[in-house]
Scaffold this active site. Structure first.
Site, PDB file in Angstrom:
ATOM      1  N   GLY A  57       1.071   4.959   2.822  1.00  0.00           N
ATOM      2  CA  GLY A  57       0.809   5.937   1.772  1.00  0.00           C
ATOM      3  C   GLY A  57       1.996   6.124   0.832  1.00  0.00           C
TER       4      GLY A  57
ATOM      5  N   SER B 143       1.438  -1.378   4.420  1.00  0.00           N
ATOM      6  CA  SER B 143       1.823  -0.659   3.220  1.00  0.00           C
ATOM      7  C   SER B 143       3.122   0.111   3.452  1.00  0.00           C
ATOM      8  CB  SER B 143       0.682   0.258   2.766  1.00  0.00           C
ATOM      9  OG  SER B 143       0.931   0.767   1.471  1.00  0.00           O
ATOM     10  N   TYR B 144       3.143   1.422   3.161  1.00  0.00           N
ATOM     11  CA  TYR B 144       4.389   2.186   3.318  1.00  0.00           C
ATOM     12  C   TYR B 144       4.800   2.320   4.783  1.00  0.00           C
ATOM     13  CZ  TYR B 144       8.131   5.304   1.895  1.00  0.00           C
ATOM     14  OH  TYR B 144       9.376   5.837   1.658  1.00  0.00           O
TER      15      TYR B 144
ATOM     16  N   ASP C 209      -3.321  -9.561  -1.850  1.00  0.00           N
ATOM     17  CA  ASP C 209      -2.878  -8.167  -1.875  1.00  0.00           C
ATOM     18  C   ASP C 209      -2.092  -7.911  -3.157  1.00  0.00           C
ATOM     19  OD1 ASP C 209      -1.847  -5.643  -1.490  1.00  0.00           O
ATOM     20  OD2 ASP C 209      -0.919  -6.075   0.454  1.00  0.00           O
TER      21      ASP C 209
ATOM     22  N   HIS D 220      -5.092  -5.648   0.647  1.00  0.00           N
ATOM     23  CA  HIS D 220      -4.082  -4.728   1.170  1.00  0.00           C
ATOM     24  C   HIS D 220      -4.343  -4.325   2.614  1.00  0.00           C
ATOM     25  CE1 HIS D 220      -0.625  -2.247   0.604  1.00  0.00           C
ATOM     26  NE2 HIS D 220      -1.263  -1.112   0.788  1.00  0.00           N
TER      27      HIS D 220
END
Length: 424
Positions: free
Chosen positions: A137, A233-234, A326, A391
């Site tokens: 996020g 991701s994060y 991605d 992603h």
């Protein structure tokens, strides 16, 4: 404070998924096919009916309903501040499931929510490793995204109400622990309002470590079990930062062996994801992205590459993966990041393969099916691309993602095609 009925409702919904999902689908009029329905068609060619590299881990699946009830054994830890009475259990399927809260700060009333589907098959939960999954996020729910949309044992149909089994769930190869992190994401909460304005990398790692330490007191059978952390991701920050906390604190209970991430390494600020998911019936209209958290994220590392290097020096296996379509964390960006580590290609790799990059295969039947490309560097770091994945790799390419995690956990090189047409 969150209602404990929520936990029971979530587990009950999933326990009923196998029986109610099929019946409800049969009694409804035809409707326009959507993504959830396309994903459901994976059942027709799943490893459960058509064995493959990934399917080998699933062939001995049996129903297990005799697992000892650990809730009574863990009552003492809950009474001693382990968290609200939110733990629920479900054993009416091929695996046991648990969900609940673990307190990380009793004074502030701060607790993190978890969901644990144990490994499929009789006795497998005691022999398989423990894998912690974190979404990124910042602000994305590991329950709403990771568990329900990517690698969990259930998927949500396009009606937003019906669950069906995911034939490529990662609990075929591990006990998978989904954590809602940090506070304010999903069902994780604090009774101290100021906590919702104190967001950042360091606090997230500290709370995640406290969660793990307290959670293992509630689930002592996982102490010293092989432990891995994965995320996307994060979580390319969350995962190595948590691993670093574990190394620094030298906990004898947490037997960290490796991490697997999509490497969100060089950033100037956290990346915003606009999507929200609502699972109306079972998950009671809860949004699985915290916009408030993202807007108040003030503490973040510009790069986690020094942490990656430190993990490698401490013999922690590191696999970096990337979907080759991605657009958020693209392959090119990841390659530039890894180049900064200035790692040579592993000697055994150079001696065995003539190319730096080589294809890996998600299936070795016939002429084989390319799953992506892989290269291994000195120091036990591998970089893997997943063909046709965006992603959320396990959502785009669930079978290839399962092959990926299966080999990561086993510490084995991803399949080549030298044995194509033969049993691998």
């Amino acid at each position: 404070m969150k209602s404990t009925a929520l936990v029971s409702s979530l587990l009950l919904a999933q326990c009923l998924a196998l029986s109610s999902g099929t019946a409800s689908a049969a009694n409804k009029a035809p409707r326009r096919t959507r993504q959830g329905d396309y994903l459901n068609r994976l059942l027709r060619r799943s490893p459960l009916s058509e064995p493959s590299v990934a399917g080998a881990a699933m062939e001995e699946t049996v129903v297990s309903t005799t697992k000892t009830d650990r809730r009574a054994a863990s009552a003492v830890s809950r009474e001693q501040g382990g968290g609200p009475r939110g733990e629920a259990a479900c054993r009416g399927s091929e695996f046991a499931q648990y969900a609940g809260y673990v307190m990380v700060d009793a004074a502030a009333g701060r607790a993190l929510f978890y969901y644990l589907p144990e490994a499929i098959g009789n006795g497998n939960s005691s022999s398989k490793p423990l894998l912690l999954w974190l979404n990124g996020g910042p602000g994305c729910s590991s329950l709403g995204y990771g568990a329900m949309e990517e690698l969990g044992p259930f998927r949500v149909m396009s009606d937003g109400k019906t669950l069906y089994r995911n034939p490529y769930s990662w609990n075929h190869v591990a006990n998978v622990l989904f954590l809602e992190s940090p506070t304010g994401v999903g069902y994780s909460y604090s009774n101290t309002t100021a906590d919702y304005s104190r967001f950042g990398d360091n606090k997230t790692a500290e709370d995640a470590y406290l969660f793990l330490a307290n959670w293992m007191d509630r689930f002592p059978e996982y102490k010293r079990r092989e432990f891995y952390i994965a995320g996307e991701s994060y979580a390319g920050h969350y995962v190595p930062q948590l691993a670093h906390q574990i190394l620094r604190r030298s906990s004898p209970s947490i037997n960290l062996k490796g991490i697997m991430v999509s490497l969100h390494t060089v950033v100037h600020q956290p990346q915003r994801h606009h999507g929200k998911i609502l699972l109306h019936t079972y998950l009671q209209n809860v949004s699985f992205f915290s916009d408030h958290l993202w807007r108040n994220w003030t503490d973040y590392d510009s790069t986690v590459l020094p942490i990656i290097r430190d993990l490698m020096e401490n013999n922690i296996r590191v696999w970096v993966y990337s979907g080759d379509i991605d657009g958020n964390v693209p392959v090119t960006s990841t390659r530039y990041s890894l180049k900064q580590l200035q790692l040579p290609v592993a000697e055994k790799w150079k001696n065995f393969y003539t190319q730096k990059w080589r294809p890996w295969f998600s299936s070795t039947k016939g002429t084989g099916e390319v799953g992506g490309y892989v290269v291994q560097y000195k120091g036990d770091l591998s970089f893997v691309t997943v063909r046709g994945a965006g992603h959320e790799v396990p959502s785009y390419q669930p079978e290839r993602a399962l092959v990926l995690v299966q080999h990561f956990l086993a510490g084995k090189t991803l399949p080549d095609c030298k044995n194509c047409g033969q049993d691998y």
